[in-house]
Each structure stands twice: as structure tokens, then as C-alpha cells.
Design an enzyme around this catalytic site. Structure first.
Site, mmCIF file in Angstrom:
data_model
loop_
_atom_site.group_PDB
_atom_site.id
_atom_site.type_symbol
_atom_site.label_atom_id
_atom_site.label_comp_id
_atom_site.label_asym_id
_atom_site.label_seq_id
_atom_site.Cartn_x
_atom_site.Cartn_y
_atom_site.Cartn_z
ATOM 1 N N CYS A 149 -41.052 -1.783 -39.131
ATOM 2 C CA CYS A 149 -40.803 -2.655 -37.977
ATOM 3 C C CYS A 149 -41.926 -2.408 -36.990
ATOM 4 C CB CYS A 149 -39.463 -2.302 -37.336
ATOM 5 S SG CYS A 149 -39.045 -3.359 -35.937
ATOM 6 N N LYS A 191 -27.678 -5.501 -38.650
ATOM 7 C CA LYS A 191 -28.104 -4.795 -37.446
ATOM 8 C C LYS A 191 -27.730 -5.628 -36.232
ATOM 9 C CE LYS A 191 -32.184 -2.807 -35.244
ATOM 10 N NZ LYS A 191 -33.574 -2.395 -35.431
ATOM 11 N N LYS A 202 -25.591 -0.999 -38.813
ATOM 12 C CA LYS A 202 -26.088 -0.292 -37.636
ATOM 13 C C LYS A 202 -25.700 -1.036 -36.380
ATOM 14 C CE LYS A 202 -30.526 0.752 -35.607
ATOM 15 N NZ LYS A 202 -31.934 0.540 -35.649
HETATM 16 C C1 PBG Z 1 -36.534 -0.804 -34.661
HETATM 17 C C2 PBG Z 1 -35.480 0.225 -34.606
HETATM 18 C C3 PBG Z 1 -34.641 0.530 -33.522
HETATM 19 C C4 PBG Z 1 -33.825 1.571 -33.949
HETATM 20 C C5 PBG Z 1 -34.183 1.905 -35.238
HETATM 21 N N1 PBG Z 1 -35.201 1.041 -35.626
HETATM 22 C C6 PBG Z 1 -34.641 -0.005 -32.151
HETATM 23 C C7 PBG Z 1 -34.203 -1.359 -31.846
HETATM 24 O O1 PBG Z 1 -33.812 -2.159 -32.697
HETATM 25 O O2 PBG Z 1 -34.296 -1.666 -30.667
HETATM 26 C C8 PBG Z 1 -32.747 2.215 -33.113
HETATM 27 C C9 PBG Z 1 -32.258 3.511 -33.620
HETATM 28 C C10 PBG Z 1 -31.353 4.241 -32.704
HETATM 29 O O3 PBG Z 1 -30.907 3.727 -31.664
HETATM 30 O O4 PBG Z 1 -31.071 5.396 -33.034
HETATM 31 N N2 PBG Z 1 -37.763 -0.240 -35.031
#
Ligand code: PBG
Length: 286
Positions: free
Chosen positions: A83, A158, A211
Site C-alpha cells: 500500500c 477493511k 480488519k
Molecule cells: C495501510 C494500512 C493501515 C493499517 C495497516 N495498513 C492504515 C490505514 O488504512 O489507514 C492500519 C493498521 C493499524 O491500525 O494497526 N497501509
């Protein structure tokens, strides 16, 4: 993070650190000793730009870290977060034009990033961007380049969640305008989760992840009923931070709250859990 040595504690996530490679190698060696089977890497680049170009740099921070870990402890499974939000100046997970996040234009960047990770030695890729079609694009990219055996752990479900806030401090990835609601999911919607899982499986996902974890146990349970695929759950930064904060105040027992949450996630149907408590749990078990 870049740098010769040292680590810095993340204020919003007590007990969690940004590691330089030197410190990371102590951490991963300890993980192996504790019986932790896998780690996932997130990177802090030197500089951020519009397209997040450091995300796919062959000598980028994550690429360097993968090689170093695999060199020291080849038995430790290395997963990478695919990402670009940590690498873009605007903090979004996709390519931005005129204030809009462009889904299809982002796929090529993700594919490049994924390939740079496997070239460095990553064992499994975990796309977390939530662009439509990215699992298929990454799978195709891997296959044509000879990485047919590399699995994909898709962040299939997500939600656009407030519980990522402590992580965004840690990774310095707050969106500079707007929010992530055009690509992450609506918290009220469970049926969309089933469609996301079905699509990702069709595109080639080997494991699907939900998630956050604890606020979405019903979603985990429903996926377990409907699909025969390994399910992962991500106990995110906010879930971790809440337990830590309440325990610090003396309001809950940290070890109990940690175990009760993890058991609930497992009970709902998660086959594996991604958690910042990994070392603490492993210590309790050993
Ligand atoms: C995006 C990503 C996020 C998290 C993991 N991968 C941040 C988001 O979507 O804003 C969040 C993980 C967490 O809160 O522990 N690279």
C-alpha cells in the site's frame, strides 16, 4: 525506518517502535526464539512524493529490511504490506488526481511495489490499499515474472475505521485531505464484506483478512460459514492502544484483556491473528 541504529517508541502505541534495520534484526531474532511464525513489515521512507515512488525502490527501506531478515532468519515468514499511503505526500492509498483517488491507475503502482518486495525475498504479500482489482493485478504480475508460488494475503474486508488512528501516527500516513471512505468499507455494511471476499478469492487471494478484528467479529463468523478459505484477523492499533491505555490507568488487567480479546477473535473463526501483542502472548505461552 532509515538510520544506522536505534529505535523510537511510538507515542500512541506504548511498547511498539519504529526500528532501524539493526534494531529490527534483534526483534526478528527474538520473534523466532518465541515461536512467532511470521512478521509483517511497514516502511517509513526518506521522502514522500505524489506517486509514492519510494514504495517500489529496489533499495527502499522495506526491500532492504526483507533481505536482511531473510539473511539472518530464513525460517521466519516475511509478509509485506502492499500500500502506498506511507510513501505518498497526500497520505492516500492510491494515486490522486484533482482531489480524487484513481482506482485503476493505482493498480500498476501496487504491482510494481509487490514485485520489488518479492524480488527482495518477501514470502507473502498483503495488499491493504482496498483498490478494486488489485489482488488480480498483483497475482498476474507475480505469475508473469516467475513468482508463481508466492501467496497473497488480501486485506479483503477493511472497514473505514477510527481504530487505525494510532497507526497513522506511527507510520505518518494521515490523509492530508478528505478520508478513506471512497475505498475502505462502510462500517454498517456486512453484505459488502461477502462480495469483497468472493471477488478477492476469484482474483487469486490465498488468505482473506478482516480488519479491524474485535468490532467486526460477526463479519469473521459469517465469512467462516460461507467460504472455505483461511481467515486472518488484524487486531489493529486502536484495539491495542485502548487496552494499553486502560491498563495503564489500572482500569482493566492488561494480560486478561489481551487474552480475552484474542480468544474472542479466534472463537469467531479467525485462523490466524495479526497483533501487536504477539510477543506478549508468545511469552505467556512459553
Ligand atoms: C495501510 C494500512 C493501515 C493499517 C495497516 N495498513 C492504515 C490505514 O488504512 O489507514 C492500519 C493498521 C493499524 O491500525 O494497526 N497501509
Amino acid at each position: 525506518m532509515h538510520g544506522k541504529s536505534g529505535k523510537t517508541e511510538i507515542a500512541t502505541m506504548p511498547g511498539q517502535y519504529r526500528h532501524t534495520i539493526k534494531e529490527l534484526l534483534k526483534e526478528t531474532r527474538e520473534a523466532v526464539q518465541l515461536g512467532i511464525p511470521a512478521v509483517i513489515l511497514f516502511g517509513i521512507p526518506k521522502t514522500k512524493d505524489e506517486t509514492g515512488s519510494e514504495a517500489f525502490h529496489p533499495q527502499g527501506i522495506v526491500q532492504t529490511a526483507i533481505a536482511a531478515i531473510k539473511d539472518q532468519t530464513p525460517e521466519l515468514l516475511v509478509i509485506t504490506d502492499v500500500c502506498i499511503d506511507e510513501y505518498t505526500s497526500h497520505g492516500h492509498c492510491g494515486v490522486v488526481k484533482d482531489g480524487k483517488i484513481l482506482n485503476d491507475e493505482t493498480l500498476a503502482v501496487l504491482e510494481k511495489m509487490a514485485l520489488s518486495h518479492v524480488a527482495a525475498g518477501a514470502d507473502m504479500l498483503a495488499p491493504s490499499d482496498m483498490m478494486d482489482g488489485r489482488v488480480g493485478a498483483i497475482r498476474k504480475g507475480l505469475d508473469v515474472n516467475g513468482f508463481t508460488d508466492t501467496p497473497i494475503l488480501s486485506y479483503a474486508v477493511k472497514y473505514a475505521s477510527c481504530f487505525y488512528a494510532p497507526f497513522r501516527e506511527a507510520a505518518d500516513s494521515r490523509p492530508q485531505f478528505g478520508d478513506r471512505k471512497s475505498y475502505q468499507m462502510d462500517r454498517a455494511n456486512r453484505r459488502e464484506a461477502m462480495r469483497e471476499v468472493a471477488l478477492d478469492i476469484e482474483e487469486g487471494a490465498d488468505i482473506v483478512m478482516v480488519k479491524p478484528a474485535l468490532p467486526y467479529l460477526d463479519v469473521i463468523a459469517k465469512i467462516k460459514q460461507r467460504f472455505d478459505i483461511p481467515i486472518a484477523a488484524y487486531q489493529v492499533s486502536g484495539e491495542y492502544a485502548m487496552i494499553k491505555a486502560a491498563a495503564k490507568m489500572g482500569w482493566v488487567d492488561e494480560q486478561q484483556a489481551m487474552m480475552e480479546s484474542l480468544i474472542a477473535i479466534r472463537r469467531a473463526g479467525a485462523d490466524m491473528i495479526l497483533t501487536y501483542f504477539a510477543k506478549e502472548v508468545a511469552r505467556q505461552q512459553s
